[in-house]
Scaffold this motif. Structure first.
Motif, PDB file in Angstrom:
ATOM      1  N   SER A   1     -43.461  24.428  18.143  1.00 14.36           N
ATOM      2  CA  SER A   1     -43.557  23.632  19.367  1.00 14.36           C
ATOM      3  C   SER A   1     -43.929  22.175  19.101  1.00 14.36           C
ATOM      4  CB  SER A   1     -44.583  24.252  20.321  1.00 14.36           C
ATOM      5  OG  SER A   1     -45.902  23.966  19.886  1.00 14.36           O
ATOM      6  N   SER A   2     -43.770  21.367  20.133  1.00 11.24           N
ATOM      7  CA  SER A   2     -44.096  19.939  20.017  1.00 11.24           C
ATOM      8  C   SER A   2     -45.581  19.744  19.733  1.00 11.24           C
ATOM      9  CB  SER A   2     -43.713  19.216  21.315  1.00 11.24           C
ATOM     10  OG  SER A   2     -44.374  19.788  22.426  1.00 11.24           O
ATOM     11  N   TYR A   3     -46.430  20.580  20.313  1.00 10.38           N
ATOM     12  CA  TYR A   3     -47.873  20.461  20.086  1.00 10.38           C
ATOM     13  C   TYR A   3     -48.233  20.809  18.646  1.00 10.38           C
ATOM     14  CZ  TYR A   3     -48.175  20.033  25.142  1.00 10.38           C
ATOM     15  OH  TYR A   3     -48.021  19.598  26.432  1.00 10.38           O
ATOM     16  N   ASP A   4     -47.515  21.784  18.086  1.00 10.55           N
ATOM     17  CA  ASP A   4     -47.726  22.133  16.678  1.00 10.55           C
ATOM     18  C   ASP A   4     -47.317  20.978  15.772  1.00 10.55           C
ATOM     19  OD1 ASP A   4     -48.601  24.795  17.164  1.00 10.55           O
ATOM     20  OD2 ASP A   4     -46.529  25.417  17.473  1.00 10.55           O
ATOM     21  N   MET A   5     -46.183  20.385  16.087  1.00 14.97           N
ATOM     22  CA  MET A   5     -45.681  19.273  15.265  1.00 14.97           C
ATOM     23  C   MET A   5     -46.643  18.084  15.303  1.00 14.97           C
ATOM     24  SD  MET A   5     -42.859  20.296  13.863  1.00 14.97           S
ATOM     25  CE  MET A   5     -43.631  21.920  13.789  1.00 14.97           C
ATOM     26  N   LEU A   6     -47.236  17.859  16.469  1.00 20.42           N
ATOM     27  CA  LEU A   6     -48.192  16.757  16.583  1.00 20.42           C
ATOM     28  C   LEU A   6     -49.459  17.072  15.807  1.00 20.42           C
ATOM     29  CD1 LEU A   6     -48.607  13.977  17.903  1.00 20.42           C
ATOM     30  CD2 LEU A   6     -49.673  15.155  19.845  1.00 20.42           C
ATOM     31  N   ASP A   7     -49.937  18.313  15.892  1.00 20.97           N
ATOM     32  CA  ASP A   7     -51.127  18.737  15.146  1.00 20.97           C
ATOM     33  C   ASP A   7     -50.907  18.604  13.637  1.00 20.97           C
ATOM     34  OD1 ASP A   7     -52.548  19.312  17.415  1.00 20.97           O
ATOM     35  OD2 ASP A   7     -52.114  21.460  17.394  1.00 20.97           O
ATOM     36  N   LEU A   8     -49.694  18.899  13.201  1.00 22.78           N
ATOM     37  CA  LEU A   8     -49.360  18.820  11.777  1.00 22.78           C
ATOM     38  C   LEU A   8     -48.999  17.401  11.338  1.00 22.78           C
ATOM     39  CD1 LEU A   8     -47.190  22.072  11.579  1.00 22.78           C
ATOM     40  CD2 LEU A   8     -49.458  21.741  10.576  1.00 22.78           C
ATOM     41  N   GLN A   9     -49.050  16.457  12.276  1.00 22.65           N
ATOM     42  CA  GLN A   9     -48.756  15.040  12.028  1.00 22.65           C
ATOM     43  C   GLN A   9     -47.323  14.841  11.521  1.00 22.65           C
ATOM     44  OE1 GLN A   9     -51.867  13.453   9.503  1.00 22.65           O
ATOM     45  NE2 GLN A   9     -53.455  13.854  11.010  1.00 22.65           N
ATOM     46  N   LEU A  10     -46.410  15.656  12.042  1.00 21.73           N
ATOM     47  CA  LEU A  10     -44.999  15.525  11.679  1.00 21.73           C
ATOM     48  C   LEU A  10     -44.231  14.685  12.695  1.00 21.73           C
ATOM     49  CD1 LEU A  10     -44.301  19.180  10.498  1.00 21.73           C
ATOM     50  CD2 LEU A  10     -44.816  17.181   9.096  1.00 21.73           C
ATOM     51  N   ILE A  11     -44.828  14.456  13.849  1.00 22.37           N
ATOM     52  CA  ILE A  11     -44.241  13.555  14.843  1.00 22.37           C
ATOM     53  C   ILE A  11     -45.323  12.591  15.310  1.00 22.37           C
ATOM     54  CG2 ILE A  11     -42.531  15.261  15.599  1.00 22.37           C
ATOM     55  CD1 ILE A  11     -44.306  15.709  18.111  1.00 22.37           C
ATOM     56  N   ASP A  12     -44.890  11.575  16.069  1.00 21.56           N
ATOM     57  CA  ASP A  12     -45.824  10.529  16.489  1.00 21.56           C
ATOM     58  C   ASP A  12     -46.304  10.673  17.922  1.00 21.56           C
ATOM     59  OD1 ASP A  12     -45.664   8.769  14.022  1.00 21.56           O
ATOM     60  OD2 ASP A  12     -43.549   8.857  14.591  1.00 21.56           O
TER      61      ASP A  12
END
Length: 315
Positions: free
Chosen positions: A248-259
């Motif tokens: 999910s988008s929240y996971d990607m943000l937590d993993l610092q893969l998106i801004d």
């Protein structure tokens, strides 16, 4: 189309319509009941969409009414001139691109495009690009760089086309070249995942100064279904796979893969396309202003550092 978790909401909405119909056709006062039911529906929507599982967000990202790349471009841009072809093989309809202006600022818009019906899906190859699609995208990026215009890409694909002919024409090389060239583009590059972000097919147009995701989208090296097939020899464990993969988008943000994450209207982007496009436009203008204040060298350096810092390396 109703998703499974939306059915309780739909049932209450149908009941509400019935009450309103009764009120119109008779003298019975049901205003209190209508108001109570409207409140109940509103609360149920908030509860449902604030507690979605990862698999439910994957389902929302694939909703057939969800806005696609051209929907956003035509809603955001004051005008849009689509450009075609990779100057080598043909024009890949799975990737669209061209110049468009937003508040008198010209942008190069590029993105994967899916179809609404069977004929359109076949024409667009279900949003799965061939090598010539990625070469077209790169040609347009280079054109934007030549005229010093910022680039916005919209990512929405189940993956690059895996056919034999695509491999024969250099699918891997085309994507790899895009990755390399996008790192060195001298203009601002903003990438937004608007639906599915799967594998190298997504990454081929997703190297940017700012990478964002709409709230109910997913981004991963493989889809939950294919992951389930590999690990369990069955699609039955796709929900388990989605949770384990943290797509999910929240996971990607937590993993610092998106801004960042762009919030969607309650119920998903398809519920209010104009509001969604307005929010995307606002983010694009804000980021363009921020990125334009940096020098080309600083932007490229930060872009490279951002992607190089992803992941954990243990020696």
């Amino acid at each position: 189309m109703l998703l499974d978790f939306e059915k309780p909401i739909a049932e209450l909405e149908a009941k509400l319509e019935g009450m309103k119909k009764i009120a119109l056709e008779s003298d019975v006062d049901v205003s209190d009941a209508v108001k109570s039911l409207e409140t109940k529906i509103k609360n149920l929507k908030k509860e449902t969409f604030s507690n979605l599982t990862r698999w439910q967000r994957v389902q929302l990202s694939r909703h057939p009414d969800r806005p696609y790349t051209l929907d956003y471009i035509y809603e955001i841009a004051d005008d849009f001139v689509e450009l075609h072809g990779d100057r080598t093989v043909k024009d890949d309809k799975a990737i669209v691109g061209g110049f468009g202006s937003v508040n008198k600022q010209t942008y190069m818009f590029i993105g994967q495009q899916k179809g609404r019906n069977t004929k359109q899906r076949q024409l667009r190859n279900f949003g799965m690009a061939n090598p010539e699609g990625y070469r077209k995208a790169l040609r347009l990026m280079k054109l934007a760089e030549k005229f010093n215009k910022p680039i916005v890409t919209f990512i929405d694909t189940p993956g690059a086309f895996p056919g034999l002919e695509a491999e024969e024409r250099g699918q891997g090389e085309a994507i790899a070249r895009n990755l390399k060239e996008m790192f060195m583009l001298k203009v601002p590059v903003i990438c937004i995942v608007i639906g599915e972000g799967a594998s190298g097919g997504a990454l081929g147009i997703a190297i940017g100064d700012k990478v964002l995701m709409l709230e109910n989208t997913w981004y991963s090296v493989i889809s939950p279904e294919n992951c389930s097939t590999i690990l369990w020899r069955s699609w039955d464990y796709k929900e388990t796979a989605a949770e384990a993969m943290r797509v999910s988008s929240y996971d990607m943000l937590d993993l610092q893969l998106i801004d960042g994450i762009i919030n969607e209207p309650l119920g998903g982007a398809h519920v209010d396309m104009q509001a969604m496009a307005k929010e995307v436009k606002k983010v694009i203008l804000q980021l363009t202003k921020e990125l334009s204040e940096m020098s080309d060298e600083d932007r490229i350096s930060k872009r490279i550092d951002k992607f190089c810092s992803m992941g954990v390396v243990k020696e």
